[in-house]
Design an enzyme around this catalytic site. Structure first.
Site, PDB file in Angstrom:
ATOM      1  N   PHE A  23       0.845  -1.195   0.000  1.00 45.18           N
ATOM      2  CA  PHE A  23       0.000   0.000   0.000  1.00 45.18           C
ATOM      3  C   PHE A  23       0.881   1.246   0.000  1.00 45.18           C
ATOM      4  O   PHE A  23       1.703   1.438   0.902  1.00 45.18           O
ATOM      5  CB  PHE A  23      -0.910  -0.005   1.237  1.00 45.18           C
ATOM      6  CG  PHE A  23      -1.785   1.214   1.344  1.00 45.18           C
ATOM      7  CD1 PHE A  23      -2.938   1.332   0.578  1.00 45.18           C
ATOM      8  CD2 PHE A  23      -1.451   2.256   2.206  1.00 45.18           C
ATOM      9  CE1 PHE A  23      -3.747   2.461   0.673  1.00 45.18           C
ATOM     10  CE2 PHE A  23      -2.259   3.387   2.311  1.00 45.18           C
ATOM     11  CZ  PHE A  23      -3.405   3.486   1.546  1.00 45.18           C
ATOM     12  N   GLY A  26       2.280   7.703  -0.102  1.00 48.42           N
ATOM     13  CA  GLY A  26       3.102   8.889  -0.393  1.00 48.42           C
ATOM     14  C   GLY A  26       3.540   8.852  -1.840  1.00 48.42           C
ATOM     15  O   GLY A  26       2.711   8.709  -2.750  1.00 48.42           O
ATOM     16  N   SER A  27       4.853   8.891  -2.043  1.00 47.69           N
ATOM     17  CA  SER A  27       5.346   8.923  -3.430  1.00 47.69           C
ATOM     18  C   SER A  27       4.975   7.662  -4.199  1.00 47.69           C
ATOM     19  O   SER A  27       4.892   7.691  -5.423  1.00 47.69           O
ATOM     20  CB  SER A  27       6.860   9.120  -3.451  1.00 47.69           C
ATOM     21  OG  SER A  27       7.495   8.053  -2.782  1.00 47.69           O
ATOM     22  N   GLU A  98      13.874   3.447   0.635  1.00 45.24           N
ATOM     23  CA  GLU A  98      13.195   4.030   1.803  1.00 45.24           C
ATOM     24  C   GLU A  98      13.962   3.802   3.097  1.00 45.24           C
ATOM     25  O   GLU A  98      13.374   3.671   4.164  1.00 45.24           O
ATOM     26  CB  GLU A  98      11.772   3.461   1.905  1.00 45.24           C
ATOM     27  CG  GLU A  98      10.945   3.605   0.643  1.00 45.24           C
ATOM     28  CD  GLU A  98      10.927   5.010   0.066  1.00 45.24           C
ATOM     29  OE1 GLU A  98      11.275   5.963   0.788  1.00 45.24           O
ATOM     30  OE2 GLU A  98      10.607   5.161  -1.122  1.00 45.24           O
TER      31      GLU A  98
HETATM   32  C1  BEZ Z   1       4.525   5.397   0.218  1.00 45.83           C
HETATM   33  O1  BEZ Z   1       3.729   4.679   0.784  1.00 45.83           O
HETATM   34  O2  BEZ Z   1       4.224   6.004  -0.797  1.00 45.83           O
HETATM   35  C2  BEZ Z   1       5.873   5.566   0.775  1.00 45.83           C
HETATM   36  C3  BEZ Z   1       6.100   5.185   2.054  1.00 45.83           C
HETATM   37  C4  BEZ Z   1       7.356   5.350   2.566  1.00 45.83           C
HETATM   38  C5  BEZ Z   1       8.355   5.875   1.817  1.00 45.83           C
HETATM   39  C6  BEZ Z   1       8.095   6.249   0.516  1.00 45.83           C
HETATM   40  C7  BEZ Z   1       6.854   6.082  -0.003  1.00 45.83           C
END
Ligand code: BEZ
Length: 190
Positions: A23, A26-27, A98
């Site tokens: 899931f 974010g990016s 990440e």
């Molecule tokens: C994401 O869920 O989009 C995400 C989470 C942590 C780091 C980068 C992206």
């Protein structure tokens, strides 16, 4: 600098599974630079998105960190995003990407149809930067967060683009997110 890669490689919540749901909140919603089998809009319960995680390696530098999204617990809230069905080997490069404080966590996902109605549930994986990681910045006045985002740049580009792309992707999903849309508005001042 912080590096959670090795820790994440021990967090094998889906050991033995040929496919898992990842899931993105974010990016990962708008920048899926990995192979996936399928993607579906989804949400998670009991979490809210916040620009409270420092970015020293992507959208900022060690001297001038940017801010990127993480999740905080919020009973009753929902956080909308995009779920990707992937094979487990996709996780290794994501662990590296990440590594600045994010840890794999297992959460229940709810998939939604085009009207935003819940259609099915599954276990999934998120990358979570919790408040005990050294890159966690936490809360600040919205205008200060927006100013920091407006002024930070890193190897992945301007921090501003991260926020603008995320807000656009959430609108396209028909998702409400007061924190993100208020930050986007503040960003226009700088
Ligand atoms: C994401 O869920 O989009 C995400 C989470 C942590 C780091 C980068 C992206």
């Amino acid at each position: 600098m912080l590096d959670t890669t090795a820790l994440n490689q021990q967090r094998n919540f889906f050991d033995g599974h040929a496919e898992i749901w990842l899931f993105g909140y974010g990016s990962l919603i708008w920048k899926a630079d990995f192979a996936y089998l399928e993607r579906r809009p989804a949400y998670i319960h009991g979490w809210e998105r916040r620009f409270w995680q420092g970015s020293h390696d992507h959208r900022g530098t060690p001297e001038a960190p940017g801010r990127v999204a993480t999740l905080i617990r919020a009973p009753g809230a929902v956080c909308h995003g995009m779920a990707y069905r992937i094979t487990p080997e996709v996780l290794a490069p994501l662990d590296v990407r990440e590594k600045n404080g994010y840890l794999r966590e297992k959460v229940p996902l709810t998939f939604v149809d085009d009207n935003g109605d819940a259609i099915k549930q599954s276990e999934g994986l998120i990358y979570l930067a919790s408040q005990d990681n050294p890159a966690f910045l936490g809360d600040a006045p919205l205008t200060d967060i927006a100013w920091q985002i407006a002024n930070a740049h890193g190897p992945s580009g301007p921090n501003r683009d991260y926020l603008i792309n995320l807000a656009k992707a959430l609108r396209e999903l028909g998702a409400k997110d007061a924190h993100i849309f208020a930050l986007e508005q503040q960003l226009e001042r700088f």
